[in-house]
Design a protein around this motif. Structure first.
Motif, PDB file in Angstrom:
ATOM      1  N   ARG A  28       0.839  -1.215   0.000  1.00 45.62           N
ATOM      2  CA  ARG A  28       0.000   0.000   0.000  1.00 45.62           C
ATOM      3  C   ARG A  28       0.869   1.258   0.000  1.00 45.62           C
ATOM      4  O   ARG A  28       0.626   2.192  -0.762  1.00 45.62           O
ATOM      5  N   GLY A  35      -3.615  -8.764  -9.442  1.00 47.45           N
ATOM      6  CA  GLY A  35      -4.571  -7.702  -9.059  1.00 47.45           C
ATOM      7  C   GLY A  35      -4.531  -6.539 -10.028  1.00 47.45           C
ATOM      8  O   GLY A  35      -5.547  -5.907 -10.306  1.00 47.45           O
ATOM      9  N   GLY A  36      -3.338  -6.235 -10.553  1.00 43.13           N
ATOM     10  CA  GLY A  36      -3.205  -5.062 -11.427  1.00 43.13           C
ATOM     11  C   GLY A  36      -3.419  -5.369 -12.889  1.00 43.13           C
ATOM     12  O   GLY A  36      -3.310  -4.482 -13.730  1.00 43.13           O
ATOM     13  N   ARG A  43     -16.819 -12.342   1.590  1.00 44.26           N
ATOM     14  CA  ARG A  43     -16.244 -12.420   2.938  1.00 44.26           C
ATOM     15  C   ARG A  43     -16.821 -13.637   3.645  1.00 44.26           C
ATOM     16  O   ARG A  43     -17.848 -14.180   3.233  1.00 44.26           O
ATOM     17  N   LYS A  76      -9.353  -3.099   3.098  1.00 47.47           N
ATOM     18  CA  LYS A  76      -8.931  -3.874   1.925  1.00 47.47           C
ATOM     19  C   LYS A  76      -9.125  -3.122   0.614  1.00 47.47           C
ATOM     20  O   LYS A  76      -8.942  -3.686  -0.466  1.00 47.47           O
ATOM     21  N   CYS A 136      -8.820  -1.170  -2.728  1.00 43.90           N
ATOM     22  CA  CYS A 136      -7.763  -1.431  -3.710  1.00 43.90           C
ATOM     23  C   CYS A 136      -6.564  -0.475  -3.580  1.00 43.90           C
ATOM     24  O   CYS A 136      -6.703   0.742  -3.721  1.00 43.90           O
TER      25      CYS A 136
HETATM   26  C1  HEM Z   1      -9.955  -0.858 -12.737  1.00 44.39           C
HETATM   27  C2  HEM Z   1      -9.018  -1.462 -12.072  1.00 44.39           C
HETATM   28  C3  HEM Z   1      -9.161  -2.053 -10.691  1.00 44.39           C
HETATM   29  C4  HEM Z   1     -10.301  -2.318  -9.973  1.00 44.39           C
HETATM   30  C5  HEM Z   1     -11.755  -2.067 -10.359  1.00 44.39           C
HETATM   31  C6  HEM Z   1      -9.871  -2.892  -8.713  1.00 44.39           C
HETATM   32  C7  HEM Z   1     -10.747  -3.260  -7.700  1.00 44.39           C
HETATM   33  C8  HEM Z   1     -10.345  -3.797  -6.485  1.00 44.39           C
HETATM   34  C9  HEM Z   1     -11.228  -4.098  -5.394  1.00 44.39           C
HETATM   35  C10 HEM Z   1     -12.729  -3.899  -5.405  1.00 44.39           C
HETATM   36  C11 HEM Z   1     -10.466  -4.581  -4.382  1.00 44.39           C
HETATM   37  C12 HEM Z   1     -10.959  -4.947  -2.980  1.00 44.39           C
HETATM   38  C13 HEM Z   1     -10.991  -6.435  -2.756  1.00 44.39           C
HETATM   39  C14 HEM Z   1     -11.650  -6.789  -1.432  1.00 44.39           C
HETATM   40  O1  HEM Z   1     -12.081  -5.927  -0.673  1.00 44.39           O
HETATM   41  O2  HEM Z   1     -11.739  -8.002  -1.189  1.00 44.39           O
HETATM   42  C15 HEM Z   1      -9.095  -4.627  -4.846  1.00 44.39           C
HETATM   43  C16 HEM Z   1      -8.033  -5.119  -4.111  1.00 44.39           C
HETATM   44  C17 HEM Z   1      -6.742  -5.149  -4.561  1.00 44.39           C
HETATM   45  N1  HEM Z   1      -6.257  -4.563  -5.722  1.00 44.39           N
HETATM   46 FE1  HEM Z   1      -7.356  -3.676  -7.148  1.00 44.39          FE
HETATM   47  N2  HEM Z   1      -8.507  -2.973  -8.697  1.00 44.39           N
HETATM   48  C18 HEM Z   1      -8.022  -2.450  -9.881  1.00 44.39           C
HETATM   49  C19 HEM Z   1      -6.684  -2.287 -10.236  1.00 44.39           C
HETATM   50  C20 HEM Z   1      -5.609  -2.650  -9.459  1.00 44.39           C
HETATM   51  C21 HEM Z   1      -4.227  -2.389  -9.772  1.00 44.39           C
HETATM   52  C22 HEM Z   1      -3.721  -1.599 -10.983  1.00 44.39           C
HETATM   53  C23 HEM Z   1      -3.463  -2.973  -8.777  1.00 44.39           C
HETATM   54  C24 HEM Z   1      -1.973  -3.018  -8.578  1.00 44.39           C
HETATM   55  C25 HEM Z   1      -1.059  -2.576  -9.356  1.00 44.39           C
HETATM   56  C26 HEM Z   1      -4.395  -3.594  -7.842  1.00 44.39           C
HETATM   57  C27 HEM Z   1      -4.025  -4.315  -6.734  1.00 44.39           C
HETATM   58  C28 HEM Z   1      -4.905  -4.774  -5.774  1.00 44.39           C
HETATM   59  C29 HEM Z   1      -4.478  -5.541  -4.601  1.00 44.39           C
HETATM   60  C30 HEM Z   1      -3.049  -5.991  -4.254  1.00 44.39           C
HETATM   61  C31 HEM Z   1      -5.635  -5.773  -3.828  1.00 44.39           C
HETATM   62  C32 HEM Z   1      -5.738  -6.546  -2.510  1.00 44.39           C
HETATM   63  C33 HEM Z   1      -5.558  -5.604  -1.334  1.00 44.39           C
HETATM   64  C34 HEM Z   1      -5.526  -6.314   0.014  1.00 44.39           C
HETATM   65  O3  HEM Z   1      -5.524  -7.539   0.056  1.00 44.39           O
HETATM   66  O4  HEM Z   1      -5.529  -5.610   1.039  1.00 44.39           O
HETATM   67  N3  HEM Z   1      -5.679  -3.362  -8.285  1.00 44.39           N
HETATM   68  N4  HEM Z   1      -9.039  -4.119  -6.129  1.00 44.39           N
END
Ligand code: HEM
Length: 456
Positions: free
Chosen positions: A116, A263-264, A337, A398, A400
């Motif tokens: 983060r 994720g990304g 969840r 959590k 994003c």
């Molecule tokens: C339009 C693009 C994206 C959308 C809509 C999106 C959406 C989300 C959402 C809704 C979550 C929450 C998951 C949860 O609460 O269980 C999440 C988590 C996450 N996202 Fe994204 N994301 C996007 C792009 C990215 C990018 C570009 C990266 C990294 C370069 C990324 C890395 C992550 C990671 C590592 C988590 C997990 C965080 C954790 O476990 O605390 N995401 N994303």
């Protein structure tokens, strides 16, 4: 212990008097997983909500589940009472991503905090120049292709931006091979038959996962041996220590890189595909975006001059287009969840061990929260008050960590797209694929024409 009320037929918790919401268990154990898989989230949830209301019960992935689809309930589960609900991934997916959400060891917590911090808005601003180079590289070949499969190209863009931010690796034949391996992982995730049987997509995905972990292992060794002025997420992760001064072991480091790159990658690629689709279908909005982006391009001394952070800030109209696309496309339609203890929310009891599925997509397109919800109308984000019912990146701890990066990516991509090309959507516009992210079947083929010879 549950009994059926003789009046309403509803399930009542005989101990607490709290009720289970209406719904259906369908076939024992299998429940409604296949219906959800086949229909896709939008149809599945809409039909159930019309029948049972905004909160209903079902049975998914072998576990009784309560589905909820209001922003208030989403905040309750994801933020206010987040400690009572653990992130849940089906074991087959956890295995593919090497992510085990149920184990909350301190080192994992430290790693995610480090991730983060490394993607914090102040730091990602410095990545505009690199995102710029990758956007030009991807778009430069579009006019040489008779038909551009948008989703394939946006994958190339999203993957390389994520990989660069995470590991510092610039595009190369090696990164292209890695992207290919990741595509197999995505495919394994998008199949309904997740058994490790030779010949299946899931089996192939597990093999490719191993190759990806090996590639990350090489990258870690290489990065350790060289000094770079620009820090990437991997550098932060290699420095990080838990409270006992222990560094992240290499296998955990590789797993974190895999989960983070995943994720990304696919969600962002799907989102960019929707951006093209929605703009292609709304020419008036496209012209306003183009006017804003042309002004920025005309302010540059040379056509080769890259975008800067100041340019990104000067794209207010395009930013509303990004938000409206996030709302309408809902590339992460729901979050899952698992309750760690019995919870009562607004008269509904969620028993310990049950799943809770928070359906973001449904309130993103509900007339209760958005006027004319199916209309692509960026102006709704021009109002000073943020529309209720908008959580594309989740909520709470959590939420994003890639959300700032993805907005920069989208704006840079949009800039070069509209100042370089005009395009026409061809092929299917309505048939959908839903897993792992919602996209148009066939990946949205388009035909492009170059606007100027010196562009991109
Ligand atoms: C339009 C693009 C994206 C959308 C809509 C999106 C959406 C989300 C959402 C809704 C979550 C929450 C998951 C949860 O609460 O269980 C999440 C988590 C996450 N996202 Fe994204 N994301 C996007 C792009 C990215 C990018 C570009 C990266 C990294 C370069 C990324 C890395 C992550 C990671 C590592 C988590 C997990 C965080 C954790 O476990 O605390 N995401 N994303």
């Amino acid at each position: 212990c549950w009994r059926k009320s003789s009046n309403s037929g509803q399930m009542i918790d005989s101990l607490h008097g709290a009720q289970l919401p209406k719904g259906s268990w369908s076939i024992p154990w299998i429940g409604e997983s296949f219906t959800l898989y086949n229909q896709g989230p939008y149809q599945f949830y809409s039909q159930h909500i019309a029948r049972y209301g905004r909160t209903f019960r079902t049975h998914l992935m072998g576990i009784p589940t309560i589905v909820t689809s209001t922003p208030e309930a989403a905040k309750f589960v994801l933020a206010t009472r987040q400690k009572l609900f653990l992130v849940f991934l089906p074991p087959s997916i956890s295995r593919l991503l090497s992510v085990y959400p149920a184990s909350q060891d301190a080192m994992k917590e430290t790693a995610i905090k480090t991730i983060r911090d490394s993607l914090h808005s102040e730091l990602v601003r410095n990545k505009v120049a690199k995102v710029d180079r990758i956007a030009r590289w991807v778009l430069s070949s579009w006019d040489k292709q008779p038909c551009v499969i948008t989703y394939q190209e946006t994958k190339k863009f999203a993957f390389h931006v994520a990989l660069d931010a995470i590991t510092g690796m610039a595009p190369s034949p090696e990164t292209m091979k890695m992207m290919d391996d990741f595509s197999y992982i995505n495919k394994g995730m998008g199949t309904s038959m997740q058994f490790n049987i030779p010949g299946t997509s899931y089996h192939m995905a597990l093999k490719k996962r191993q190759q990806v972990l090996e590639s990350f292992s090489c990258m870690v060794k290489k990065r350790r041996s060289e000094k770079s002025n620009e820090k990437c997420t991997l550098d932060f992760l290699m420095e990080t220590e838990d409270e006992n001064g222990e560094k992240l072991p290499d296998d955990q480091l590789q797993s974190q890189l895999l989960g983070l790159t995943f994720g990304g990658f696919d969600t962002s690629a799907a989102f960019f595909m929707w951006l093209l689709k929605l703009l292609g279908e709304n020419q008036q909005i496209l012209q306003q975006v183009k006017a804003e982006q042309d002004t920025i391009r005309m302010g540059k001394i040379s056509p080769e001059d890259p975008l800067s952070w100041t340019d990104i800030v000067n794209m207010p109209y395009s930013s509303t287009v990004i938000q409206e696309t996030l709302r309408l496309a809902s590339v992460v339609p729901f979050l899952t969840r698992q309750a760690t203890e019995d919870v009562i929310y607004e008269g509904v009891r969620i028993p310990k061990g049950w799943l809770v599925q928070v359906c973001l997509q449904n309130f993103h397109v509900s007339p209760e929260y958005h006027k004319e919800p199916l209309k692509f109308d960026p102006s709704r984000f021009q109002a000073p008050v943020k529309p209720a019912g908008f959580m594309p990146f989740g909520n709470g701890a959590k939420m994003c960590p890639g959300r700032e990066l993805v907005k920069i990516e989208a704006l840079v991509f949009l800039h070069y797209l509209v100042t370089t090309y005009s395009w026409e959507n061809i092929g299917s516009k309505t048939r959908m694929n839903y897993w792992p992210s919602p996209t148009v079947k066939g990946g949205l083929p388009i035909k492009v024409s170059k606007l100027r010879e010196d562009a991109a």
